[in-house]
Design a protein around this motif. Structure first.
Motif, PDB file in Angstrom:
ATOM      1  N   HIS A  47       1.968  -1.560  -1.426  1.00 51.98           N
ATOM      2  CA  HIS A  47       0.284  -1.441  -1.689  1.00 51.98           C
ATOM      3  C   HIS A  47      -0.386  -2.530  -2.490  1.00 51.98           C
ATOM      4  O   HIS A  47      -1.659  -2.261  -3.004  1.00 51.98           O
ATOM      5  CB  HIS A  47      -0.550  -0.444  -2.990  1.00 51.98           C
ATOM      6  N   ALA A  83       6.748   2.683  -0.047  1.00 53.41           N
ATOM      7  CA  ALA A  83       4.650   3.303   0.385  1.00 53.41           C
ATOM      8  C   ALA A  83       4.431   4.418  -0.133  1.00 53.41           C
ATOM      9  O   ALA A  83       3.734   5.585   1.195  1.00 53.41           O
ATOM     10  CB  ALA A  83       5.013   2.965   1.520  1.00 53.41           C
ATOM     11  N   PHE A  86       0.915   5.241   0.463  1.00 52.23           N
ATOM     12  CA  PHE A  86      -0.249   5.363   2.001  1.00 52.23           C
ATOM     13  C   PHE A  86       0.189   6.862   2.503  1.00 52.23           C
ATOM     14  O   PHE A  86      -0.451   7.351   3.195  1.00 52.23           O
ATOM     15  CB  PHE A  86       0.297   4.631   2.476  1.00 52.23           C
ATOM     16  N   ALA A 104      -7.529   3.380  -1.677  1.00 52.86           N
ATOM     17  CA  ALA A 104      -7.713   2.233  -0.059  1.00 52.86           C
ATOM     18  C   ALA A 104      -8.947   1.300  -0.077  1.00 52.86           C
ATOM     19  O   ALA A 104      -9.623   2.240  -1.216  1.00 52.86           O
ATOM     20  CB  ALA A 104      -7.741   3.267   0.901  1.00 52.86           C
ATOM     21  N   ALA A 115      -4.122   4.977   6.778  1.00 59.20           N
ATOM     22  CA  ALA A 115      -2.635   5.172   6.149  1.00 59.20           C
ATOM     23  C   ALA A 115      -2.063   4.902   7.036  1.00 59.20           C
ATOM     24  O   ALA A 115      -0.552   4.178   6.969  1.00 59.20           O
ATOM     25  CB  ALA A 115      -2.803   5.837   5.366  1.00 59.20           C
ATOM     26  N   ARG A 118      -1.045   1.695   7.936  1.00 59.67           N
ATOM     27  CA  ARG A 118      -0.433   0.732   7.135  1.00 59.67           C
ATOM     28  C   ARG A 118       1.595   0.810   7.279  1.00 59.67           C
ATOM     29  O   ARG A 118       1.463   0.405   7.267  1.00 59.67           O
ATOM     30  CB  ARG A 118      -0.940   1.410   5.092  1.00 59.67           C
TER      31      ARG A 118
END
Length: 352
Positions: A47, A83, A86, A104, A115, A118
């Motif tokens: 992130h 992650a 996300f 975000a 998300a 990503r």
């Protein structure tokens, strides 16, 4: 039954140590710091572009080579990508809109779509980096309904898991195409927070073989679960392991929900390894017995101890608990060549 395996480690999850000053503001700096403490592997969060520019790595093989070299030069292995943010953003209840805004960029309109994009980039980054596992949260569409009051309709829960599956299915397919396992971490605050919810999540995804578990016993302690029995129940699906301690101190004033108190005042609270209630000798033994040969990764989240001290002590703690699994049974010399049928009968006293 799986053959016993030697756990790898010590590893460290870098997310909790990221800062604004060197060495904690870059992957190279963090890698040098971790190696100096005795860690052999790192789980890297996705992130923060200062630490890992996922988009650049996914699209440029040279950038992936640079990341691997930065770690290898310091004697480190990239164990997993993580992650969690996300995954949570992919499926969060509208009640968490303000919290989601912090996870975000401000210019993002549709955070769910963002998300998902990503996560697909993370899958490509894993493949570029040669990483076969990625840690995630399931999201939190249903968490506001975790305690059944006001009364909840079973159909609401069923539809919640169906929606989780709809959002996660293309992500699972992207990770499958990249050859990467998704290691879901059961975590309070997420729809997948114990074994039952993991089973339901995985079933909604057709029991896809890429959907695995990240085992963190601390989350089970503060929920009153049998964290050792969890290993027995789900050993075949455990693909990642966070070494994080916890304790639950029974209280007359507060319980498992914590009373909205700070972490230090809650009955259930996270601690540095060795400072809580978890019997890590049994945890490491049980995982090794069931054939877990992945990494033991420190996740520091302690309400008392300094992060730097927790990291230094954690490296030694993990190294001390890893069991180098024996290659030979201790009574192998007595087993000999095996008994012939006649010798078996004599051994049982059935023939003179």
């Amino acid at each position: 039954m799986a053959r016993p395996a030697t756990i790898q480690g010590p590893g460290v999850f870098l997310a909790q140590f990221i800062g604004d000053a060197p060495p904690f503001d870059s992957l190279a700096g963090l890698a040098g710091w971790a190696a100096g403490l005795g860690f052999r592997g790192v789980m890297v969060p996705t992130h923060d572009a200062r630490i890992l520019d996922v988009e650049a790595v996914a699209r440029d093989a040279a950038r992936a080579d640079e990341v691997r070299a930065a770690l290898a030069d310091r004697g480190l292995v990239l164990t997993e990508l993580a992650a969690h943010r996300f995954g949570w953003l992919l499926a969060h209840h509208p009640a968490y809109a303000v919290a989601a805004e912090r996870m975000a960029p401000r210019e993002v309109g549709d955070r769910v779509a963002w998300a998902g994009a990503r996560l697909r980039l993370v899958a490509r980054a894993c493949r570029a980096l040669g990483v076969s596992r990625c840690a995630v949260f399931s999201g939190a569409l249903l968490w506001p309904y975790v305690h059944p009051w006001p009364l909840r309709d079973p159909g609401l829960i069923a539809e919640g898991f169906a929606e989780l599956a709809r959002r996660w299915r293309p992500i699972v397919e992207a990770f499958d195409a990249a050859g990467v396992d998704l290691c879901v971490e059961p975590h309070p605050g997420c729809d997948v927070h114990d074994g039952v919810t993991f089973e339901r999540f995985r079933a909604a995804l057709g029991n896809h073989p890429r959907v695995k578990l990240l085992y963190d016993p601390s989350h089970m302690v503060i929920q009153g679960m049998d964290h050792l029995g969890f290993i027995d129940a789900y050993a075949a699906l455990i693909a990642a392991f966070h070494v994080k301690d916890a304790e639950f101190r029974r209280s007359a004033r507060s319980g498992a929900f914590g009373g909205f108190q700070d972490w230090i005042d809650r009955p259930g609270r996270y601690r540095s390894p060795g400072d809580g209630a978890i019997d890590f000798r049994a945890v490491f033994s049980r995982l090794s017995q069931h054939g877990y040969g992945g990494w033991a990764t420190l996740e520091w989240e302690c309400c008392l101890k300094r992060a730097e001290d927790g990291a230094r002590e954690g490296a030694a703690f993990i190294a001390r608990h890893i069991i180098a699994v024996t290659r030979h049974e201790f009574d192998a010399a007595l087993q000999g060549r095996g008994l012939a049928p006649g010798e078996i009968a004599r051994a049982l006293g059935l023939q003179p």
